[in-house]
Design an enzyme around this catalytic site. Structure first.
Site, PDB file in Angstrom:
ATOM      1  CB  THR A  84      -1.112   0.004   1.059  1.00 38.01           C
ATOM      2  OG1 THR A  84      -1.752  -1.293   0.432  1.00 38.01           O
ATOM      3  CG2 THR A  84      -1.891   1.599   1.062  1.00 38.01           C
ATOM      4  CG  ASN A 105       2.215  -0.964   4.325  1.00 34.97           C
ATOM      5  OD1 ASN A 105       2.071  -0.093   3.506  1.00 34.97           O
ATOM      6  ND2 ASN A 105       1.680  -2.097   3.923  1.00 34.97           N
ATOM      7  NE  ARG A 168      -0.546   1.181   4.622  1.00 34.11           N
ATOM      8  CZ  ARG A 168      -1.628   0.475   5.486  1.00 34.11           C
ATOM      9  NH1 ARG A 168      -1.235   1.412   6.775  1.00 34.11           N
ATOM     10  NH2 ARG A 168      -1.968  -0.708   4.919  1.00 34.11           N
ATOM     11  CG  ASP A 310      -5.978  -4.012   0.868  1.00 32.26           C
ATOM     12  OD1 ASP A 310      -4.867  -4.892   0.271  1.00 32.26           O
ATOM     13  OD2 ASP A 310      -5.324  -3.339   2.285  1.00 32.26           O
ATOM     14  CG  HIS A 314      -5.763  -8.440   3.431  1.00 31.51           C
ATOM     15  ND1 HIS A 314      -4.959  -8.857   2.469  1.00 31.51           N
ATOM     16  CD2 HIS A 314      -6.047  -7.246   2.910  1.00 31.51           C
ATOM     17  CE1 HIS A 314      -3.563  -7.924   2.642  1.00 31.51           C
ATOM     18  NE2 HIS A 314      -4.256  -7.085   2.473  1.00 31.51           N
ATOM     19  CG  HIS A 358      -1.389  -3.958  -4.020  1.00 31.52           C
ATOM     20  ND1 HIS A 358      -2.761  -4.199  -3.433  1.00 31.52           N
ATOM     21  CD2 HIS A 358      -1.316  -2.853  -2.422  1.00 31.52           C
ATOM     22  CE1 HIS A 358      -2.712  -4.137  -1.956  1.00 31.52           C
ATOM     23  NE2 HIS A 358      -2.117  -2.827  -2.217  1.00 31.52           N
ATOM     24  CG  HIS A 489      -1.105  -7.054  -1.748  1.00 34.02           C
ATOM     25  ND1 HIS A 489      -0.535  -5.212  -0.821  1.00 34.02           N
ATOM     26  CD2 HIS A 489      -2.318  -6.865  -0.770  1.00 34.02           C
ATOM     27  CE1 HIS A 489      -0.880  -5.667  -0.513  1.00 34.02           C
ATOM     28  NE2 HIS A 489      -2.318  -5.691   0.141  1.00 34.02           N
TER      29      HIS A 489
HETATM   30 ZN    ZN Z   1      -3.164  -1.571  -0.650  1.00 36.19          ZN
HETATM   31 ZN    ZN Z   2      -3.907  -4.990   1.716  1.00 39.98          ZN
END
Ligand code: ZN
Ligand code: ZN
Length: 547
Positions: A84, A105, A168, A310, A314, A358, A489
């Site tokens: 990310t 990250n 972020r 995201d 996940h 991504h 990812h």
């Molecule tokens: Zn991400």
């Molecule tokens: Zn992720």
């Protein structure tokens, strides 16, 4: 002689000066500038989510962007790891981690001798909550963003604001000189910020928070938008490849959110529901209205990152009804945002781009069950084999951290023991390369000389000296270091690297291209359309898309 020079100046040099001048303005310069630029990043959006669900999307969201905008159908991440923080940074700086420094990250900080988060900043404090979720800033992002360039172009008159549930994904796109970046505090369900930007939340943000909208969204169960039997693009609802909320026995609809809140972090739960994207859209529209974005004499810029995609990806993986439902609901959010902009500014005055930070792998267990090559690499196996080797050979572990598939060695101890670092890196790479699921392991001292295939190039583009590790491991296609349910990812392969890249607005022609476009091409394209300089570390080139 003088005559000749005059001739040369007029007929040879002058045209080249004029030509150079035009060229510096860029390929996409049109007479007008957009009043409002909106960058939309959908966290973990694989390219195929555009096509897979196309028959279920409405007319006003993804389909409208594709129909009226310009779609680059072969847009790809040109570095690894595809996480990310590097994703968002590369989109807005037009360069790769090797230049902007956002390698992951979080990474092992050799000076602090501990793991360090990409936007953590102990010199700042939270604004808007009693939690410390706001002690953040973009100080570790090492180059300017397109928002920074916009502000530099007009002595800071433009407003630049970032919004995302994730800190972020709000901070890094907005850049260093942004007016604000807001993200969602899980404890309170409030939009918060950092003292890096301001001392107090604006009155309109306080009123938005006072409405308790996150709590309201979580006061109803999550049911499917369409009748559940219509989700034919996804696996059946109850299957062994999906994760569970705490307190649920099977991953099936309806998800009783009010009952689940207690065990799942209170308002934090909204992030793992599509309503996290709804509240992001609500807040984005309120931001535009209250900050009067696009209504002044200069261009303003809003960066939106949708994060629920995201969190849900996940937990449930890429083939879940939950994931499909999340995209169908996001499609409605986009439609709502576009309709609002039609009314508020008119399409001709906006420039929008939509992409992802991504993609995602398919659940490897599911692939194995279909006889397709895939699997799980074992973090514990890799670390223990490396440690075992180092103890046997050198009498000491010498490994400070293994993170992001990279080894960080104890350089001080290695120097004290008089061990040759290059030799040690090479030996550990040989040990790591033999572990299950490992495709290759590269010693950092060989980073500039580790081959020229696409994986080697992507590893080089993702390597930043001083932040990256000493041995870098790459896994086989569809191998992940993760639990057996859901997915993740981070790989250089197409499923993590291929993402949507769509431009839309008054200056953009409608159409599509199959040219290969690295993700770093977005920033110079947008910079051109805003008539500003490319970000400082930019290595990308503009996509040709004006009318
Ligand atoms: Zn991400
Ligand atoms: Zn992720």
């Amino acid at each position: 002689m003088i005559k000749r020079l005059t001739f040369a100046f007029v007929f040879i040099l002058l045209p080249s000066i004029i030509f150079t001048g035009c060229d510096q303005l860029g390929h996409n310069n049109s007479p007008g500038k957009p009043k409002l630029v909106i960058g939309i990043v959908v966290d973990q959006m694989r390219y195929d989510y555009l096509t897979r669900y196309i028959n279920k999307y409405g007319k006003g969201g993804f389909k409208r962007l594709l129909k009226e905008g310009f779609s680059c159908r072969d847009a790809e991440y040109n570095y690894v790891p595809t996480y990310t923080a590097p994703g968002h940074t590369s989109i807005y700086t037009g360069t790769t981690p090797s230049v902007h420094g956002m390698i992951a990250n979080e990474w092992f900080d050799r000076k602090l001798n501990r793991m360090s988060y990409c936007v953590e900043d102990t010199a700042t404090k939270t604004v808007g909550s009693t939690s410390n979720e706001g002690a953040m800033s973009p100080r570790k992002e090492l180059t300017s963003t397109i928002g920074d360039q916009l502000k530099l172009s007009d002595n800071g008159m433009s407003k630049v604001i970032g919004i995302s549930q994730k800190d972020r994904a709000s901070i890094l796109p907005a850049g260093h000189s942004a007016n604000a970046a807001y993200w969602l505090d899980g404890l309170s369900g409030n939009w918060i910020t950092s003292t890096y930007y301001m001392k107090e939340l604006p009155a309109w943000v306080k009123s938005f928070n006072a409405e308790g909208r996150a709590q309201k969204y979580l006061s109803q169960p999550w049911t499917t938008l369409l009748p559940i039997e219509e989700y034919t693009e996804s696996m059946k609802d109850d299957n062994p490849y999906e994760g569970l909320y705490k307190g649920e026995k099977s991953p099936v609809f309806p998800h009783d959110l009010p009952a689940l809140m207690g065990q799942n972090g209170g308002c934090e739960l909204i992030k793992t529901t599509p309503f996290g994207d709804d509240i992001t859209t609500d807040f984005a529209i309120e931001t535009i209205k209250n900050e009067k974005m696009g209504k002044g004499s200069v261009t303003d810029m809003l960066t939106i990152s949708y994060s629920s995609t995201d969190y849900i990806g996940h937990m449930y993986g890429t083939l879940a009804i939950e994931t499909e439902d999340t995209y169908l609901r996001l499609d409605r959010d986009l439609s709502r945002l576009l309709l609002f902009l039609d009314d508020y500014l008119g399409k001709d005055n906006v420039l929008i781009f939509l992409t992802a930070d991504h993609g995602a792998a398919l659940n490897p267990q599911y692939l194995e069950d279909q006889n397709i090559p895939a699997g799980y690499a074992d973090n514990w196996q890799i670390v223990s084999r490396i440690k075992q080797y180092l103890i046997q050979k050198y009498g000491s572990e010498l490994l400070l951290e293994f993170t992001n598939q990279q080894c960080y060695f104890d350089r001080k101890k290695i120097a004290e023991k008089g061990i040759n670092m290059d030799t040690l890196e090479k030996e550990v790479a040989l040990v790591a390369a033999k572990c299950d699921g490992v495709e290759r392991a590269i010693p950092a001292y060989l980073i500039d000389d580790c081959g020229n295939d696409f994986i080697a190039k992507k590893i080089r583009n993702g390597y930043y000296p001083g932040r990256s590790g000493d041995v870098i491991i790459n896994l086989l296609p569809q191998y992940i270091i993760y639990g057996k349910t859901g997915t993740t990812h981070g790989a250089p392969y197409i499923y993590d690297a291929h993402v949507p890249m769509i431009f839309y607005g008054g200056m953009v022609k409608s159409g599509a291209s199959d040219e290969e476009e690295p993700i770093t091409n977005i920033a110079p394209t947008v910079a051109d359309l805003m008539h500003v300089s490319y970000p400082d570390g930019c290595t990308g080139h503009p996509v040709k898309l004006i009318k």
